[in-house]
Design a protein around this motif. Structure first.
Motif, PDB file in Angstrom:
ATOM      1  N   GLY A 103      12.594   0.222   7.248  1.00 54.40           N
ATOM      2  CA  GLY A 103      11.435   0.938   7.731  1.00 54.40           C
ATOM      3  C   GLY A 103      10.375   0.102   8.396  1.00 54.40           C
ATOM      4  N   GLU A 104      10.595  -1.192   8.548  1.00 55.05           N
ATOM      5  CA  GLU A 104       9.535  -2.036   9.095  1.00 55.05           C
ATOM      6  C   GLU A 104      10.114  -3.304   9.701  1.00 55.05           C
ATOM      7  N   THR A 105       9.478  -3.795  10.748  1.00 52.17           N
ATOM      8  CA  THR A 105       9.806  -5.080  11.340  1.00 52.17           C
ATOM      9  C   THR A 105       8.578  -5.967  11.301  1.00 52.17           C
ATOM     10  N   LEU A 106       8.727  -7.151  10.725  1.00 46.15           N
ATOM     11  CA  LEU A 106       7.641  -8.119  10.709  1.00 46.15           C
ATOM     12  C   LEU A 106       7.919  -9.176  11.765  1.00 46.15           C
ATOM     13  N   THR A 107       6.883  -9.680  12.410  1.00 46.99           N
ATOM     14  CA  THR A 107       7.033 -10.791  13.338  1.00 46.99           C
ATOM     15  C   THR A 107       6.341 -12.004  12.751  1.00 46.99           C
ATOM     16  N   ALA A 108       6.900 -13.173  13.005  1.00 43.35           N
ATOM     17  CA  ALA A 108       6.395 -14.380  12.368  1.00 43.35           C
ATOM     18  C   ALA A 108       6.581 -15.585  13.269  1.00 43.35           C
ATOM     19  N   ASP A 109       5.711 -16.561  13.081  1.00 42.24           N
ATOM     20  CA  ASP A 109       5.844 -17.848  13.768  1.00 42.24           C
ATOM     21  C   ASP A 109       6.847 -18.751  13.064  1.00 42.24           C
ATOM     22  N   ALA A 110       7.046 -18.527  11.773  1.00 36.58           N
ATOM     23  CA  ALA A 110       8.007 -19.309  10.994  1.00 36.58           C
ATOM     24  C   ALA A 110       8.630 -18.406   9.942  1.00 36.58           C
ATOM     25  N   VAL A 111       9.924 -18.597   9.730  1.00 36.47           N
ATOM     26  CA  VAL A 111      10.652 -17.866   8.699  1.00 36.47           C
ATOM     27  C   VAL A 111      11.425 -18.883   7.867  1.00 36.47           C
ATOM     28  N   VAL A 112      11.302 -18.776   6.556  1.00 37.48           N
ATOM     29  CA  VAL A 112      12.075 -19.604   5.635  1.00 37.48           C
ATOM     30  C   VAL A 112      13.067 -18.706   4.909  1.00 37.48           C
TER      31      VAL A 112
ATOM     32  N   ASP B 235       0.815  -1.218   0.000  1.00 40.28           N
ATOM     33  CA  ASP B 235       0.000   0.000   0.000  1.00 40.28           C
ATOM     34  C   ASP B 235       0.843   1.260   0.000  1.00 40.28           C
ATOM     35  N   GLY B 236       2.164   1.098  -0.133  1.00 41.26           N
ATOM     36  CA  GLY B 236       3.057   2.241  -0.227  1.00 41.26           C
ATOM     37  C   GLY B 236       3.405   2.862   1.108  1.00 41.26           C
ATOM     38  N   THR B 237       3.030   2.243   2.246  1.00 40.86           N
ATOM     39  CA  THR B 237       3.326   2.806   3.559  1.00 40.86           C
ATOM     40  C   THR B 237       4.267   1.903   4.317  1.00 40.86           C
ATOM     41  N   ARG B 238       4.891   2.463   5.358  1.00 45.66           N
ATOM     42  CA  ARG B 238       5.786   1.709   6.225  1.00 45.66           C
ATOM     43  C   ARG B 238       5.380   1.956   7.669  1.00 45.66           C
ATOM     44  N   ALA B 239       5.355   0.910   8.458  1.00 44.35           N
ATOM     45  CA  ALA B 239       5.111   1.059   9.890  1.00 44.35           C
ATOM     46  C   ALA B 239       6.432   1.287  10.591  1.00 44.35           C
ATOM     47  N   ASP B 240       6.391   1.990  11.706  1.00 45.69           N
ATOM     48  CA  ASP B 240       7.627   2.318  12.411  1.00 45.69           C
ATOM     49  C   ASP B 240       8.084   1.215  13.350  1.00 45.69           C
ATOM     50  N   GLY B 241       7.170   0.479  13.933  1.00 50.59           N
ATOM     51  CA  GLY B 241       7.552  -0.511  14.928  1.00 50.59           C
ATOM     52  C   GLY B 241       7.178  -1.913  14.525  1.00 50.59           C
ATOM     53  N   PRO B 242       7.498  -2.910  15.404  1.00 51.50           N
ATOM     54  CA  PRO B 242       7.157  -4.291  15.104  1.00 51.50           C
ATOM     55  C   PRO B 242       5.649  -4.457  15.002  1.00 51.50           C
ATOM     56  N   ARG B 243       5.249  -5.351  14.142  1.00 52.21           N
ATOM     57  CA  ARG B 243       3.838  -5.674  14.062  1.00 52.21           C
ATOM     58  C   ARG B 243       3.678  -7.120  13.647  1.00 52.21           C
ATOM     59  N   ALA B 244       2.557  -7.700  13.995  1.00 47.64           N
ATOM     60  CA  ALA B 244       2.225  -9.039  13.535  1.00 47.64           C
ATOM     61  C   ALA B 244       1.336  -8.892  12.319  1.00 47.64           C
TER      62      ALA B 244
END
Length: 477
Positions: free
Chosen positions: A276-285, A3-12
């Motif tokens: 610009g963003e941190t993603l949180t995940a239960d699994a990372v490949v 969507d062309g935006t970036r979040a500043d902090g971690p998010r799920a």
């Protein structure tokens, strides 16, 4: 992001399409990453696929050159490549990359006093090993005695136990010599197949990988070595159709997005950092090359992370020539007694409206990969004239090269113990890529198998059943 935006902090990220609340991040949009993302999404996870390039497909991609759509290199697969065939079905691309009805490879020998001589490698509708018996018995590029010794070596190869770790410590060339194979037999048969599939000559290749190639491709099923290739640009398959399948599966796909770090968040999940963003995940490949994987691994993820840096790489050079007329009647051929290896007609696939476009696929060319284009032109155009008599009066309308300096991992003796499996010591973190421990050399088949293995390992840890339509593959390590 999309969507062309970036979040500043971690998010799920949002829950998966089945409302599971579980989320996976796949790093890398080659065949391994696409496969892992599709498998995880099909199991009901929310999936984000991150790719640093502006397109999907990894090292099997297309680009524009004027009016031509050009593949970076010629890629083929065999009927025994059941995982890649599943992948083609999964993205609705099988009809665009059909297989031969029956193995048939024209082999032109230019190293003859009498000049150019044509032979063929093809199979009959007979059980193994009789399916290749007539082809071998009439193969003009070997003497009668050499043909007989090839048959005996093939039977010895068929008897090798691929699970024996000692095979990986030996080189294929020494094994062939010990089994009566002349230098001519290695050039005209074993390397003809092996260089194209392993990206190494026999003397530089692990016996384990070479035995796997020949046992699976030539000595398992009569049709195993039938050749398939895309009749459209690779980008049509590995980018457009793959992205369509990912979208349909609910995968969030982000290109031009490079991952800078992967770490544990202290709460049993993983953090994936992008600009610009941190993603949180239960699994990372991690489905990226071995050196990039090494740089992204959290501390302690592997017992010996330095082993990844010890997995060497091997180049592939592709020479592209556009003539003003048709000079090759076959879809492809291969050559002996010449630096030319394999030549493919890419005219229709590229969109060329007149003349003919040929692509030369040159594997294991360590001494040529950095040569200037002018030197390569001077080397290969006269060889094409020797190989294809029709080029004598033809005008060369375009000549260019594409280089993949790290096209594959080097299949050297001992590489097997360096290739990691899908699982790591970091909970939730998995590895994929043709260079991981699939048991296959660095092929599209190996990439897809690795993606399946990584997805299955992740789903098992999360207690999720595997998708019913997922290709059945056992993790190699």
């Amino acid at each position: 992001m999309s969507d062309g935006t970036r979040a500043d902090g971690p998010r799920a990220d949002p829950p998966g399409p089945a409302g599971s609340g579980r989320h996976a991040v796949v790093v890398g949009g080659g065949l391994a990453g696409i496969t892992a993302a599709l498998a995880l999404a099909d199991a009901g996870l929310g999936v984000t696929l991150l790719e640093g390039r502006p397109r999907l497909g990894g090292l099997a991609f297309s680009f524009q050159r004027g009016d031509l759509t050009v593949d970076n290199g010629q890629h083929v697969y065999l009927r025994c490549c059941t995982a890649y065939r599943w992948f083609l079905d999964r993205i609705d691309g099988a009809a665009l990359a059909p297989l031969q009805d029956r193995l048939d490879v024209p082999v032109v020998d230019l190293d003859k006093p009498a000049g150019r001589r044509l032979g063929r490698l093809r199979r009959d509708a007979l059980p193994v090993p009789l399916h290749l018996g007539r082809s071998l018995a009439t193969y003009p590029h070997l003497s009668l005695a050499e043909r007989a010794r090839v048959g005996r070596a093939a039977l010895a190869l068929k008897g090798l136990d691929l699970s024996d770790p000692a095979l990986d410590t030996q080189d294929f060339g020494s094994w062939l010599a010990a089994h009566g194979q002349s230098a001519r037999a290695v050039e005209a048969l074993w390397d003809l197949v092996g260089v194209a599939t392993l990206n190494a000559v026999a003397s530089d290749a692990s016996l384990a990988l070479a035995a796997m190639v020949f046992k699976t491709g030539l000595l398992s099923d009569p049709g195993a070595a039938d050749i398939g290739w895309a009749r459209v640009p690779l980008g049509e398959l590995h980018d457009r159709l793959a992205r369509k399948a990912l979208d349909s599966a609910g995968v969030r796909t982000e290109v031009r997005t490079r991952v800078t770090s992967v770490s544990e968040d202290g709460n049993g999940r993983l953090r994936v950092q992008i600009p610009g963003e941190t993603l949180t995940a239960d699994a990372v490949v991690l489905a990226v090359p071995q050196r990039e994987t090494h740089d992204l691994l959290p501390p302690g993820a592997l017992d010996a992370p330095g082993d990844l840096l010890r997995i060497g790489t091997a180049p592939i050079l592709n020479v592209h020539v556009v003539y003003d007329r048709k000079v090759l009647d076959a879809p492809f051929l291969t050559a002996l007694g010449s630096p030319v290896q394999w030549v493919f007609d890419r005219t229709d696939a590229s969109g060329l409206r007149s003349g003919q476009y040929l692509a030369l696929s040159q594997s294991a060319v360590h001494d040529e990969i950095d040569l200037p284009v002018a030197d390569l032109r001077a080397r290969y155009l006269p060889e094409l004239q020797r190989l294809l008599p029709g080029t004598g009066g033809a005008e060369v309308q375009d000549f260019f090269v594409t280089r993949e300096r790290t096209a594959t991992f080097a299949p050297t003796p001992g590489v097997g113990r360096l290739r990691p499996g899908a699982r790591t010591r970091t909970p939730g973190l998995y590895l994929a890529g043709a260079w991981t421990a699939t048991g296959w050399p660095a092929t599209m088949e190996s990439a897809v198998r690795s993606g399946v293995s990584a997805a299955e390992a992740a789903l098992g840890a999360l207690g999720r059943p595997r998708p019913r339509r997922l290709f059945p593959v056992e993790e190699a390590a």
